[in-house]
Design a protein around this motif. Structure first.
Motif, mmCIF file in Angstrom:
data_model
loop_
_atom_site.group_PDB
_atom_site.id
_atom_site.type_symbol
_atom_site.label_atom_id
_atom_site.label_comp_id
_atom_site.label_asym_id
_atom_site.label_seq_id
_atom_site.Cartn_x
_atom_site.Cartn_y
_atom_site.Cartn_z
ATOM 1 N N PRO A 12 0.810 -1.396 -0.052
ATOM 2 C CA PRO A 12 0.043 -0.080 -0.082
ATOM 3 C C PRO A 12 0.943 1.261 0.058
ATOM 4 O O PRO A 12 1.959 1.167 0.450
ATOM 5 N N THR A 13 0.206 2.334 -0.408
ATOM 6 C CA THR A 13 1.033 3.841 -0.473
ATOM 7 C C THR A 13 1.644 4.109 0.748
ATOM 8 O O THR A 13 2.617 5.006 0.691
ATOM 9 N N GLN A 14 1.018 3.791 1.959
ATOM 10 C CA GLN A 14 1.623 4.001 3.136
ATOM 11 C C GLN A 14 3.039 3.554 3.399
ATOM 12 O O GLN A 14 3.894 4.266 3.913
ATOM 13 N N VAL A 15 3.227 2.611 2.858
ATOM 14 C CA VAL A 15 4.748 1.773 3.022
ATOM 15 C C VAL A 15 5.487 2.279 1.878
ATOM 16 O O VAL A 15 6.507 2.798 2.220
ATOM 17 N N VAL A 16 4.850 2.596 0.787
ATOM 18 C CA VAL A 16 5.900 3.507 -0.162
ATOM 19 C C VAL A 16 6.249 4.791 0.304
ATOM 20 O O VAL A 16 7.398 5.324 0.105
ATOM 21 N N ARG A 17 5.315 5.623 0.875
ATOM 22 C CA ARG A 17 5.525 6.696 1.332
ATOM 23 C C ARG A 17 6.473 6.783 2.316
ATOM 24 O O ARG A 17 7.277 7.699 2.588
ATOM 25 N N HIS A 18 6.584 6.091 3.278
ATOM 26 C CA HIS A 18 7.491 5.615 4.229
ATOM 27 C C HIS A 18 8.852 5.471 3.704
ATOM 28 O O HIS A 18 9.806 6.000 3.997
ATOM 29 N N PHE A 19 8.806 4.641 2.557
ATOM 30 C CA PHE A 19 10.344 4.387 1.740
ATOM 31 C C PHE A 19 10.426 5.673 1.531
ATOM 32 O O PHE A 19 11.897 6.011 1.606
ATOM 33 N N LEU A 20 9.931 6.679 0.712
ATOM 34 C CA LEU A 20 10.100 7.894 -0.114
ATOM 35 C C LEU A 20 10.691 8.712 0.872
ATOM 36 O O LEU A 20 11.508 9.435 0.899
ATOM 37 N N VAL A 21 9.855 8.827 2.032
ATOM 38 C CA VAL A 21 10.201 9.924 3.030
ATOM 39 C C VAL A 21 11.617 10.004 3.650
ATOM 40 O O VAL A 21 12.499 10.540 4.071
ATOM 41 N N ASP A 22 11.800 8.367 4.034
ATOM 42 C CA ASP A 22 12.995 7.891 4.492
ATOM 43 C C ASP A 22 14.061 8.446 3.762
ATOM 44 O O ASP A 22 15.102 8.537 4.558
ATOM 45 N N LEU A 23 14.162 8.379 2.424
ATOM 46 C CA LEU A 23 15.301 8.693 1.525
ATOM 47 C C LEU A 23 15.418 10.142 1.540
ATOM 48 O O LEU A 23 16.401 10.597 0.497
ATOM 49 N N GLU A 24 14.661 10.946 1.992
ATOM 50 C CA GLU A 24 14.719 12.351 1.879
ATOM 51 C C GLU A 24 16.204 12.883 2.157
ATOM 52 O O GLU A 24 16.587 13.896 1.630
ATOM 53 N N ASP A 25 16.940 12.260 3.214
ATOM 54 C CA ASP A 25 18.143 12.649 3.468
ATOM 55 C C ASP A 25 19.164 11.535 2.726
ATOM 56 O O ASP A 25 20.465 11.744 3.053
ATOM 57 N N ASN A 26 18.584 11.166 1.642
ATOM 58 C CA ASN A 26 19.621 10.204 0.924
ATOM 59 C C ASN A 26 20.103 9.014 1.464
ATOM 60 O O ASN A 26 21.211 8.499 0.947
ATOM 61 N N ARG A 27 19.637 8.593 2.554
ATOM 62 C CA ARG A 27 19.741 7.376 3.404
ATOM 63 C C ARG A 27 18.831 6.471 3.894
ATOM 64 O O ARG A 27 17.871 7.111 4.426
ATOM 65 N N TYR A 28 18.567 5.521 3.566
ATOM 66 C CA TYR A 28 17.772 4.539 3.858
ATOM 67 C C TYR A 28 17.813 4.006 5.195
ATOM 68 O O TYR A 28 18.786 3.216 5.379
ATOM 69 N N ASP A 29 16.945 4.290 6.162
ATOM 70 C CA ASP A 29 17.076 3.855 7.740
ATOM 71 C C ASP A 29 16.147 2.693 7.984
ATOM 72 O O ASP A 29 16.250 1.863 8.902
#
Length: 189
Positions: free
Chosen positions: A138-155
Motif C-alpha cells: 500500500p501507498t503508506q509503505v511506499v510513502r514511508h520508503f520515499l520520506v525515509d530517503l529524503e536525507d539520501n539514506r535508507y534507515d
C-alpha cells in the motif's frame, strides 16, 4: 533487483533499452529505486502519477505489469479482498498489505495498482497455491520508503524487538487466564 548484476530498462512502447542501476533499496518493504546509469534526454518526461490513500474492501483496482516476460503492458482488474498484515516474501517480514483478486503473475511485481486515477499500491506477490490471490504494497509503505530517503539514506522500518505468539489455543488461553471474550498475543523476549 536486489542481487542483479545487470539491469536494463525501457519505456513502454519503445524498443531501445538503457542500462540502469539500483539507487536505493528496501529489503523490508520489497521496494527499490532504479535509475539510469547515463543521462538520456527526455527519458523521464511523462505525466506524473499521484499516490492515493489506503483502499477500502471491495474497491475496484487495476494492476499493471509485464507478467511472465511479456513485451506488452498487461492490465488486470479486480477488487480489494482484504487489508491486513502479511509476510512480505522477499525479507520474510510482516507488514501491512492489501490482498486483491486481480490476476498477479510473476513479472507483475513493481507495477502500479491504480484506482480512481491514483496509485494505491505497488504489485508485490501472488499466492501460488490459490487462483487470483495477489498482494500489493500500500501507498503508506511506499510513502514511508520515499520520506525515509529524503536525507539520501535508507534507515528502514523500525521493529519492536519482541517475539509474539497468537493465543488461539484453549490450553494456552486457560494457562494465562484469557477469557472467551478477550483476544491478544503472548509476548516472549
Amino acid at each position: 533487483v536486489s542481487n542483479a548484476t545487470f539491469i536494463e530498462v525501457r519505456k513502454h512502447g519503445e524498443t531501445t533499452r538503457y542500462e540502469a542501476e539500483v539507487a536505493h533499496i528496501s529489503h523490508d518493504s520489497d521496494l527499490a529505486i532504479v535509475k539510469l546509469k547515463k543521462k538520456v534526454p527526455g527519458f523521464y518526461k511523462s505525466d506524473s502519477l499521484v499516490l492515493g490513500d489506503l483502499p477500502q474492501a471491495h474497491q475496484e483496482v487495476t494492476a499493471f505489469g509485464y507478467p511472465v516476460g511479456g513485451d506488452s503492458l498487461s492490465v488486470t482488474r479486480g477488487v480489494v479482498s482484504r487489508i491486513e498484515r502479511s509476510v512480505y516474501v522477499h525479507k520474510n517480514r510482516s507488514m501491512i498489505s492489501v490482498q486483491v483478486d486481480a490476476a498477479i503473475n510473476p513479472g507483475n511485481s513493481g507495477g502500479p495498482v491504480m484506482s480512481g486515477g491514483k496509485v494505491i499500491g505497488v504489485v508485490m506477490q501472488s499466492m501460488h497455491s490459490s487462483e487470483n490471490v495477489g498482494y500489493m504494497i500500500p501507498t503508506q509503505v511506499v510513502r514511508h520508503f520515499l520520506v525515509d530517503l529524503e536525507d539520501n539514506r535508507y534507515d528502514g522500518f523500525p521493529t519492536l524487538g519482541i517475539i509474539d505468539q497468537g493465543i488461539e489455543s484453549p490450553a494456552l488461553r486457560d494457562k494465562y487466564g484469557v477469557t472467551d471474550d478477550q483476544s491478544g498475543v503472548l509476548v516472549a523476549m
